[in-house]
Scaffold this active site. Structure first.
Site, PDB file in Angstrom:
ATOM      1  N   ASP A 107      26.187 -20.026  -1.029  1.00 51.22           N
ATOM      2  CA  ASP A 107      24.968 -19.395  -0.706  1.00 51.22           C
ATOM      3  C   ASP A 107      24.048 -18.804  -2.017  1.00 51.22           C
ATOM      4  O   ASP A 107      22.989 -18.705  -2.042  1.00 51.22           O
ATOM      5  CB  ASP A 107      25.085 -18.176   0.181  1.00 51.22           C
ATOM      6  CG  ASP A 107      25.908 -18.589   1.420  1.00 51.22           C
ATOM      7  OD1 ASP A 107      25.832 -19.662   1.845  1.00 51.22           O
ATOM      8  OD2 ASP A 107      26.297 -17.811   1.991  1.00 51.22           O
ATOM      9  N   ARG A 144      23.478 -18.795   4.727  1.00 49.06           N
ATOM     10  CA  ARG A 144      23.055 -17.532   5.382  1.00 49.06           C
ATOM     11  C   ARG A 144      21.794 -17.048   5.132  1.00 49.06           C
ATOM     12  O   ARG A 144      21.036 -17.606   5.461  1.00 49.06           O
ATOM     13  CB  ARG A 144      24.428 -16.661   4.728  1.00 49.06           C
ATOM     14  CG  ARG A 144      25.167 -15.694   5.783  1.00 49.06           C
ATOM     15  CD  ARG A 144      26.216 -14.900   5.298  1.00 49.06           C
ATOM     16  NE  ARG A 144      27.424 -15.838   5.128  1.00 49.06           N
ATOM     17  CZ  ARG A 144      28.350 -15.833   5.960  1.00 49.06           C
ATOM     18  NH1 ARG A 144      28.551 -14.836   6.777  1.00 49.06           N
ATOM     19  NH2 ARG A 144      29.501 -16.487   5.931  1.00 49.06           N
TER      20      ARG A 144
HETATM   21  O1  F6P Z   1      28.628 -18.071   3.293  1.00 53.54           O
HETATM   22  C1  F6P Z   1      29.208 -19.510   3.271  1.00 53.54           C
HETATM   23  C2  F6P Z   1      28.735 -20.041   4.642  1.00 53.54           C
HETATM   24  O2  F6P Z   1      28.802 -21.383   4.377  1.00 53.54           O
HETATM   25  C3  F6P Z   1      27.248 -19.901   4.927  1.00 53.54           C
HETATM   26  O3  F6P Z   1      26.344 -20.500   4.610  1.00 53.54           O
HETATM   27  C4  F6P Z   1      27.479 -20.285   6.389  1.00 53.54           C
HETATM   28  O4  F6P Z   1      26.634 -19.556   7.240  1.00 53.54           O
HETATM   29  C5  F6P Z   1      28.809 -19.757   6.695  1.00 53.54           C
HETATM   30  O5  F6P Z   1      29.494 -19.650   5.548  1.00 53.54           O
HETATM   31  C6  F6P Z   1      29.671 -20.454   7.643  1.00 53.54           C
HETATM   32  O6  F6P Z   1      30.847 -19.903   7.935  1.00 53.54           O
HETATM   33  P1  F6P Z   1      31.895 -20.648   8.866  1.00 53.54           P
HETATM   34  O7  F6P Z   1      32.821 -21.457   7.732  1.00 53.54           O
HETATM   35  O8  F6P Z   1      32.649 -19.220   9.201  1.00 53.54           O
HETATM   36  O9  F6P Z   1      31.409 -21.333   9.910  1.00 53.54           O
END
Ligand code: F6P
Length: 360
Positions: free
Chosen positions: A142, A186
């Site tokens: 992010d 995010r």
């Molecule tokens: O913070 C990194 C990130 O990849 C964000 O861009 C995304 O919203 C989130 O994590 C996804 O998380 P998870 O792996 O829990 O689906």
């Protein structure tokens, strides 16, 4: 004889490309320059909660081949705040003292924590409470950690999103379609903005700049007038509806996360303009795979610098990348300044100057 230093290293939060480059460089520097031992802690702070703590000795021979590997050889998690840890019986428990004890059981003199702003805030709270010697390394696709131009993972994510746009370009043109690429990030629009410019998007939508359907349709009309029959749109996952509502996906357990803005926009654009629309949600592809050269370079520089901070006794600090230099700032300063896209910054100005529509 002076006892050799023993340092721990862990990765916390979502994985991304480049984490192994940091681990590798830290081990190289610790072992070859200072003669220290390095212990890799499994699954972020969870490894320190287990008894015995789940950790593995690392040495140059072990880490040498991991430079090009995606993910993290140590494992990670973005769940389970140790100060309110969800227990199997449904209760939540403060397990911070167990983590601090785990650090001491392993005989650590210092800990390198590689994480985003959330993980670094938790690690710092643990370090303050337990008087642990912590050094932070920023990582997150992010790129929203304050005080550093780059965090580990961002460059690879942008590379992958750019490549996706390159591919969508031709199929969009072949079918005269509006192609929408939904990317992660995010609450920050860094991936969408950078990949959008690098990948030649016609419309870039980011959470930091509110949009209207009218300006999107105006851009489609403009392209038609120019004889261009297709349009490439890149949208960050946290972009909201025109009314300002977040677009989320909720699973069977009632847990919500970003997802769906691409399809929402596809329907709205189709209804408003009659254009044929298709959506690609890039998802975790952005986090996986081979780290880009920049990632390996900065990851290596961060790993070395983190170990040097420990050698200098400079704790509670996070390494940063600014003006092609590795520096460091207090962790508290980095996490206090969330870094979203600056709507008046150079990249937004660049996009506007290239005729890219930002939705406003
Ligand atoms: O913070 C990194 C990130 O990849 C964000 O861009 C995304 O919203 C989130 O994590 C996804 O998380 P998870 O792996 O829990 O689906």
């Amino acid at each position: 004889m002076v006892k050799p230093k023993r340092i721990g290293i862990l990765t916390s939060g979502g994985d991304c490309a480049g984490l192994n480059a940091v681990i590798r460089a830290a081990v190289y520097r610790a072992e070859s320059t200072y003669g220290w031992e390095v212990v890799g802690i499994r699954q972020a702070t969870h490894g320190l909660m287990l008894r015995p703590p789940e950790a593995t000795p690392l040495n140059i021979e072990k880490v040498d081949p991991i430079l090009t590997a995606g993910g993290t050889i140590l494992g990670t998690t973005n769940k389970g705040d140790p100060f309110a840890f969800p227990m199997p019986d449904g209760t939540v428990r403060d397990r911070s003292e167990e983590i601090i004890e785990g650090y001491h059981i392993l005989g650590l003199d210092a800990l390198i924590g590689i994480g985003g702003d959330g993980s670094l805030a938790i690690l710092r709270r643990l370090a303050v409470q337990g008087k642990l010697n912590l050094v932070g390394v920023p990582k997150t696709i992010d790129n929203d950690v304050g005080s550093t131009d780059l965090s580990i993972g961002f460059d690879t994510a942008v590379t992958i999103a750019t490549e996706a746009l390159d591919r969508l370009h031709f199929t969009a043109a072949s079918h005269s379609r509006v192609m929408i690429l939904e990317v992660m990030g995010r609450d920050a629009g860094h991936i969408a903005l950078s990949a959008g410019i690098a990948g030649g998007a016609d419309i870039i939508l980011i959470p930091e700049i509110p949009y209207s359907l009218e300006s999107i349709c105006d851009k489609l009309d403009e392209r038609h007038r120019q004889g261009k029959n297709y349009c490439l749109v890149i949208v960050a996952e946290a972009v909201r509806t025109e009314k300002g509502e977040p677009v989320m996906m909720t699973n069977m357990l009632g847990q919500s996360r970003f997802g769906g803005i691409g399809h929402y926009l596809a329907d709205r654009i189709c209804a408003a303009s009659g254009a044929e629309t298709r959506v690609t949600v890039l998802g975790h592809i952005q986090r996986g795979g081979t780290p880009s050269p920049i990632e390996r370079l900065i990851g290596s520089a961060f790993g070395v610098a983190a170990v040097d901070l420990i050698a200098d006794g400079k704790f509670d600090r996070m390494v940063t990348w600014r003006n092609r230099q590795v520096e460091s700032v207090p962790i508290a300063e980095a996490i206090a300044h969330y870094k979203g896209v600056d709507p008046n910054g150079i990249l937004v100005k660049t996009a506007r100057s290239m005729g890219i529509c930002l939705g406003d």
